[in-house]
Design a protein around this motif. Structure first.
Motif, short mmCIF file in Angstrom:
data_model
loop_
_atom_site.label_atom_id
_atom_site.label_comp_id
_atom_site.label_asym_id
_atom_site.label_seq_id
_atom_site.Cartn_x
_atom_site.Cartn_y
_atom_site.Cartn_z
N SER A 242 0.95 -1.20 0.04
CA SER A 242 0.02 -0.01 -0.02
C SER A 242 0.73 1.28 -0.12
CB SER A 242 -0.86 0.05 1.38
OG SER A 242 -0.56 0.69 2.46
N PRO A 243 0.17 2.59 -0.40
CA PRO A 243 1.04 3.69 -0.29
C PRO A 243 1.13 4.23 1.02
CG PRO A 243 -0.86 4.09 -1.31
CD PRO A 243 -0.99 2.78 -0.97
N GLN A 244 0.83 3.67 2.03
CA GLN A 244 0.67 4.34 3.48
C GLN A 244 1.86 4.79 3.70
OE1 GLN A 244 -2.45 4.32 4.95
NE2 GLN A 244 -1.55 5.84 6.00
N LEU A 245 3.21 4.41 3.38
CA LEU A 245 4.48 4.77 4.07
C LEU A 245 5.04 5.57 3.09
CD1 LEU A 245 5.82 1.51 5.84
CD2 LEU A 245 5.12 3.65 6.93
N PRO B 281 -3.65 -1.22 8.16
CA PRO B 281 -5.09 -1.40 8.74
C PRO B 281 -5.25 -0.57 9.74
CG PRO B 281 -3.69 -3.69 8.60
CD PRO B 281 -2.89 -2.26 8.30
N GLN B 282 -4.35 0.27 10.27
CA GLN B 282 -4.67 1.25 11.08
C GLN B 282 -5.56 2.51 10.74
OE1 GLN B 282 -1.34 2.20 13.77
NE2 GLN B 282 -0.62 0.21 13.54
N SER C 292 -11.93 -1.90 10.49
CA SER C 292 -11.92 -2.38 11.92
C SER C 292 -12.22 -1.28 12.81
CB SER C 292 -10.28 -2.65 12.37
OG SER C 292 -10.26 -2.97 13.80
N ALA C 293 -12.88 -1.63 14.03
CA ALA C 293 -13.20 -0.49 14.88
C ALA C 293 -12.12 -0.46 16.07
CB ALA C 293 -14.62 -0.81 15.74
N ALA C 294 -11.36 -1.62 16.37
CA ALA C 294 -10.44 -1.51 17.43
C ALA C 294 -9.20 -0.93 17.07
CB ALA C 294 -10.31 -3.04 17.63
N LEU C 295 -8.80 -1.21 15.73
CA LEU C 295 -7.32 -0.64 15.19
C LEU C 295 -7.35 0.92 15.20
CD1 LEU C 295 -6.42 -3.29 12.57
CD2 LEU C 295 -5.47 -2.85 14.76
#
Length: 428
Positions: free
Chosen positions: A322-325, A377-378, A383-386
């Motif tokens: 993913s391009p997240q970083l 995933p954060q 997700s509700a928890a992450l």
């Protein structure tokens, strides 16, 4: 990365650049024997490899599918490790002229307004990011490859390989001593089977508005939990409009929702985006519509062995995330430079060079793939928890020593050396 900095053609020795990148290959080891090298794909990885390899005297031919080679995509960030490769390619000066410094990455949560992402680059120009339009980066690398003597052949879609021949539209071309696969995520030459990521994005390039609310040296993002994200990245200018400063705007959403997103009225989405982030609306020109946005899908995977007999994979043909970083383009640049240094040091032993290329990049690629898998995933998930973990535990920890320094090195691309020492042994 200050503007006007010298490039690889300014009298700096290749030895100095290579040593900074973690290699110990010297210019004295450049083999006199020329290789005939085919590069499939005229993207960031392919063009940087072309300029570096042609600059060492190899006969390099680049095959591109388009009638006139052109970039695909909007904006990106060149990290310090990528800038060093652009210097080696002779493309840094043009990139610095068109790009814009990025000093900070900032993100907050829409409802709580908590700051959940805050990463500063280093204090010196050499430790900053560079926001740049893909077209501007493409132009810098394309011209560097041509100056180095690479031959770029358009209208040549690579459909496969037959031994040391490339199949161009089904017809054999070659033979070549080495084939470099830089065809990206859909390469027909790569055996990589990557998993599709559930979240993608739509993006567009817009003029930077007058009186904009956000700094022109920040990547700024807003999240709604982890299922929606809006972002604004300053990307400098293009050569065809040097007075117009640009931004890349993007909206992250589940891949399964992208078709429905384009089907609903644009005004409806515009109102929702403005409600989520009022300042964002000023970055959407009045005449904009869905037609101005392009969808992007992402995958994750890594080849265990990014080479074969007479064939080597670089960039997205070898590893995807993913391009997240913000490391995709930089990974392709680093692959190209590692291949260049490995061939330079192997003194004509191609198989040995490819093995050293793979070993040189292995640790860096694996580390960043792992961080991408952990962080994505954060910020992009159902997700509700992450996101709660992100907002209430990880975000405060990220501002506690020594994590700010670690995060700075992570985004700069050198949390670990980007390529292990390239020291092929002579066989006598």
């Amino acid at each position: 990365m200050e503007h006007g900095a010298d490039t690889a053609g300014n009298g700096k020795s290749p030895t100095r650049t290579s040593r900074r990148m973690g290699a110990r290959v010297t210019a004295a080891k450049v083999v006199n024997m020329k290789m005939k090298i085919a590069i499939a794909g005229a993207g960031i990885g392919g063009l940087s490899a072309a300029s570096l390899l042609a600059g060492d005297g190899h006969v390099v031919q680049v095959f591109d599918q388009f009638e006139a080679p052109r970039p695909v995509g909007s904006g990106l960030v060149i990290q310090p490790v990528g800038m060093e490769v652009l210097q080696a390619c002779g493309a840094a000066e043009e990139a610095l002229t068109r790009g814009t410094p990025i000093l900070h990455m900032h993100g907050d949560e829409a409802r709580s307004r908590k700051v959940v992402l805050s990463v500063s680059y280093g204090a010196t120009p050499q430790r900053q990011g560079l926001g740049i339009h893909r077209a501007a980066l493409f132009t810098a690398l394309f011209e560097a490859a041509e100056r180095a003597g690479a031959r770029i052949t358009p209208s040549s879609p690579v459909t496969g390989r037959h031994g040391q021949h490339l199949l161009i539209g089904g017809r054999r071309t070659g033979p070549f001593d080495l084939i470099v696969d830089a065809l990206g995520a859909r390469s027909p030459l790569s055996p990589l089977k990557a998993r599709a990521l559930p979240y993608g994005a739509v993006w567009a390039t817009v003029p930077w508005p007058e009186g904009a609310a956000f700094p022109r040296d920040h990547l700024t993002q807003r999240y709604r939990k982890a299922d929606r994200m809006l972002g604004i990245l300053p990307i400098g200018t293009r050569r065809d409009a040097p007075e117009t400063r640009l931004a890349a705007v993007f909206y992250s959403l589940p891949v399964a929702d992208i078709e429905q997103h384009f089907a609903r009225p644009f005004a409806q989405w515009r109102a929702e985006a403005a409600q989520l982030w009022p300042e964002f609306e000023s970055y959407l020109p009045a005449a904009f519509s869905h037609a101005d946005f392009t969808p992007a899908h992402y995958t994750h995977g890594t080849l265990r062995r990014p080479y074969g007999e007479g064939l080597v994979h670089i960039g997205d043909a070898a590893h995807r995330a993913s391009p997240q970083l913000g490391q995709g383009a930089n990974m392709a640049l680093l692959d190209a430079h590692a291949l260049h240094l490995a061939l330079r040091g192997a003194q004509g032993r191609t198989e040995e060079a490819l093995r050293h290329y793979a070993l040189a990049r292995r640790a860096h690629v694996r580390l960043y793939q792992a961080f991408s898998a952990a962080f994505t995933p954060q910020y992009q998930s159902d997700s509700a928890a992450l996101p709660m973990l992100r907002d209430h535990v990880l975000a405060p920890l990220s501002r506690t020593w020594p994590l700010p320094r670690v995060l700075t090195r992570l985004v700069c691309g050198d949390l670990v050396p980007p390529m292990a020492a390239l020291t092929p042994r002579s066989r006598g």
